[in-house]
Design an enzyme around this catalytic site. Structure first.
Site, PDB file in Angstrom:
ATOM      1  N   LYS A  91       0.821  -1.218   0.000  1.00 22.74           N
ATOM      2  CA  LYS A  91       0.000   0.000   0.000  1.00 22.74           C
ATOM      3  C   LYS A  91       0.850   1.261   0.000  1.00 22.74           C
ATOM      4  CE  LYS A  91      -4.404  -1.732   1.443  1.00 22.74           C
ATOM      5  NZ  LYS A  91      -5.625  -1.605   2.185  1.00 22.74           N
ATOM      6  N   LYS A  99      -5.101  -9.646  -6.436  1.00 21.84           N
ATOM      7  CA  LYS A  99      -6.275  -9.700  -5.571  1.00 21.84           C
ATOM      8  C   LYS A  99      -7.388  -8.770  -6.084  1.00 21.84           C
ATOM      9  CE  LYS A  99      -6.614  -7.416  -1.538  1.00 21.84           C
ATOM     10  NZ  LYS A  99      -7.219  -7.076  -0.255  1.00 21.84           N
ATOM     11  N   LYS A 114     -10.804  -3.040  -3.831  1.00 25.16           N
ATOM     12  CA  LYS A 114     -11.564  -1.801  -4.005  1.00 25.16           C
ATOM     13  C   LYS A 114     -10.743  -0.749  -4.708  1.00 25.16           C
ATOM     14  CE  LYS A 114     -13.453  -2.288   0.609  1.00 25.16           C
ATOM     15  NZ  LYS A 114     -12.780  -2.120   1.882  1.00 25.16           N
TER      16      LYS A 114
HETATM   17  N1  AQP Z   1      -9.973 -10.296  -2.913  1.00 22.50           N
HETATM   18  C1  AQP Z   1     -10.351 -10.725  -1.711  1.00 22.50           C
HETATM   19  N2  AQP Z   1     -10.632 -12.039  -1.523  1.00 22.50           N
HETATM   20  C2  AQP Z   1     -11.033 -12.486  -0.305  1.00 22.50           C
HETATM   21  N3  AQP Z   1     -11.192 -11.684   0.763  1.00 22.50           N
HETATM   22  C3  AQP Z   1     -10.922 -10.377   0.616  1.00 22.50           C
HETATM   23  N4  AQP Z   1     -10.982  -9.325   1.458  1.00 22.50           N
HETATM   24  C4  AQP Z   1     -10.607  -8.203   0.804  1.00 22.50           C
HETATM   25  N5  AQP Z   1     -10.305  -8.485  -0.472  1.00 22.50           N
HETATM   26  C5  AQP Z   1     -10.491  -9.826  -0.619  1.00 22.50           C
HETATM   27  C6  AQP Z   1     -11.396  -9.425   2.843  1.00 22.50           C
HETATM   28  O1  AQP Z   1     -12.435  -8.499   3.071  1.00 22.50           O
HETATM   29  C7  AQP Z   1     -12.370  -8.066   4.427  1.00 22.50           C
HETATM   30  C8  AQP Z   1     -12.491  -6.584   4.498  1.00 22.50           C
HETATM   31  O2  AQP Z   1     -11.418  -5.983   3.813  1.00 22.50           O
HETATM   32  P1  AQP Z   1     -11.109  -4.461   4.075  1.00 22.50           P
HETATM   33  O3  AQP Z   1     -12.009  -3.608   3.311  1.00 22.50           O
HETATM   34  O4  AQP Z   1     -11.081  -4.187   5.494  1.00 22.50           O
HETATM   35  O5  AQP Z   1      -9.613  -4.306   3.579  1.00 22.50           O
HETATM   36  P2  AQP Z   1      -8.863  -4.763   2.320  1.00 22.50           P
HETATM   37  O6  AQP Z   1      -8.385  -6.154   2.530  1.00 22.50           O
HETATM   38  O7  AQP Z   1      -7.799  -3.739   2.166  1.00 22.50           O
HETATM   39  O8  AQP Z   1      -9.915  -4.717   1.112  1.00 22.50           O
HETATM   40  P3  AQP Z   1      -9.657  -4.299  -0.366  1.00 22.50           P
HETATM   41  O9  AQP Z   1     -10.897  -4.451  -1.122  1.00 22.50           O
HETATM   42  O10 AQP Z   1      -8.474  -4.966  -0.931  1.00 22.50           O
HETATM   43  O11 AQP Z   1      -9.373  -2.767  -0.248  1.00 22.50           O
HETATM   44  P4  AQP Z   1      -8.156  -1.948  -0.753  1.00 22.50           P
HETATM   45  O12 AQP Z   1      -8.246  -1.927  -2.234  1.00 22.50           O
HETATM   46  O13 AQP Z   1      -8.383  -0.618  -0.116  1.00 22.50           O
HETATM   47  O14 AQP Z   1      -6.924  -2.647  -0.276  1.00 22.50           O
HETATM   48  C9  AQP Z   1     -11.052  -8.596   5.012  1.00 22.50           C
HETATM   49  O15 AQP Z   1     -11.342  -9.730   5.816  1.00 22.50           O
HETATM   50  C10 AQP Z   1     -10.284  -9.008   3.801  1.00 22.50           C
HETATM   51  O16 AQP Z   1      -9.421 -10.089   4.084  1.00 22.50           O
END
Ligand code: AQP
Length: 354
Positions: A115, A217, A220
């Site tokens: 990040k 992955k 978002k």
């Molecule tokens: N691709 C994924 N597959 C399975 N699980 C996922 N999670 C996120 N992406 C995947 C799980 O969703 C929960 C909440 O995630 P979060 O929003 O708190 O943080 P994150 O992991 O940073 O989500 P994103 O979508 O990937 O956001 P960005 O793009 O901001 O980094 C967690 O349990 C996570 O494991």
């Protein structure tokens, strides 16, 4: 030997549209776990400041994640649903954990490296300390089980390391209070105040990948909206994104071994399996030998069938922000009472005067 009372905790950041990865990796598990467990589910709004400080639509995002929790089927009366900033005890325990965690541990966190990108000097201190706050989110309730996607595994290992070090460093102070219990960590007996959290990562889609690149992955923050299916996508958008999803020219294999080296095929089969509550092997026994021109329409139908009711309920709930805020206030009050009990005990263990 005794055991900690089982308690499930997890959180989701209000940082954009929830996608299928968040749903299959996290929220769907939250719903399943609430049947037989005491659960606390949190919209982790303090974490949302770590990568980007100013959010024009913070309140809407918080309500939207809450609406997704409720629309997916989480019961906020039987369990606790709230947003993190309503419970300042998370931040207080995080400070103590900042003093427990070692810089060497934090330097190993791959999510920070991903990040922060190349210009690490410009990343916020909050982004660096994120895993310490995450440990506090969980341990301020002395939660034992955390349903998450695979990307969070390393952070949960760090939470275990923090809990272990706190337990060891304060062992002589914990014992006389009677607040700790004897547990085993591996073969070693430990007198513990904080439990060793267990990640719950299983299932056919612990890591849902981008629809445009099966090695990345689903996220978002991916600039391409075609890379993910959002929970707020309508039928047309879901259909278009799956039709355009990257694949390879071969037919689907009949055995899971045949998915090796085919990340996009593996991802779509995993998504199908998770949505249908089946194993990948079961999906391949049905679709093995078929082309994507047959498999993709079946996946579209299934995705729409599962997601359309959630989508409709989220939209309905978002029309009544007052109701969502009341749910969060009620959950926040109950969470605060539990967290304050832990913090009083932690203050006593450390020896703060109160
Ligand atoms: N691709 C994924 N597959 C399975 N699980 C996922 N999670 C996120 N992406 C995947 C799980 O969703 C929960 C909440 O995630 P979060 O929003 O708190 O943080 P994150 O992991 O940073 O989500 P994103 O979508 O990937 O956001 P960005 O793009 O901001 O980094 C967690 O349990 C996570 O494991």
């Amino acid at each position: 030997m005794t055991e900690f009372k089982p308690l499930v905790f997890s959180g989701v950041q209000p940082t954009g549209n929830l996608h299928l990865g968040n749903y299959l990796g996290a929220i769907r598990k939250f719903v399943a776990l609430q049947e037989n467990n005491d659960c606390i589910y949190c919209v982790v709004d303090l974490h949302a400041l770590t990568a980007q400080l100013v959010h024009e639509d913070m309140a809407t995002q918080i309500r939207s994640i809450t609406a997704a929790f409720l629309a997916a089927g989480i019961d906020p009366k039987k369990h606790i649903v709230f947003n993190q900033s309503q419970v300042p005890q998370h931040s207080e325990l995080a400070w103590i954990f900042n003093c427990v965690a070692r810089i060497g541990w934090m330097n190993r966190m791959t999510q920070f490296k991903d990040k922060a990108g190349k210009d690490r000097e410009q990343a916020s201190l909050g982004l660096y300390a994120y895993p310490s706050l995450m440990a506090a989110d969980i341990l301020v309730y002395r939660a034992t089980h955390v349903p998450v996607g695979e990307d969070q595994k390393q952070h949960l290992e760090l939470a275990r390391d923090i809990a272990m070090k706190f337990n060891m460093d304060f062992a002589e102070k914990i014992r006389p209070t009677g607040l700790g219990i004897d547990i085993k960590v591996g073969d070693e007996p430990v007198h513990a105040y904080f439990p060793m959290v267990e990640p719950l990562i299983d299932g056919p889609a612990p890591r849902v990948m981008s629809l445009k690149d099966g090695t990345k992955k689903m996220s978002k923050s991916d600039p391409s909206d075609l890379s993910r299916i959002n929970l707020m996508d309508d039928q047309d958008a879901i259909s278009k994104k799956i039709r355009k999803a990257k694949t390879d020219p071969d037919a689907l294999p009949s055995e899971t071994d045949g998915l090796k080296g085919r990340p996009e095929a593996d991802n779509l089969v995993g998504i199908f399996a998770a949505l249908a509550d089946k194993s990948k092997a079961e999906v391949l026994s049905e679709f093995g030998g078929q082309q994507f021109s047959v498999f993709k329409p079946a996946l579209i139908d299934l995705a729409v069938e599962v997601l359309a009711p959630i989508n409709a309920e989220m939209r309905r709930l978002m029309e009544d922000p007052g109701h969502i805020d009341a749910v969060l206030r009620d959950g926040g009050e109950r969470a605060r009472a539990r967290a304050e009990k832990t913090m009083n005990e932690v203050r006593d263990i450390i020896g703060f005067v109160r």
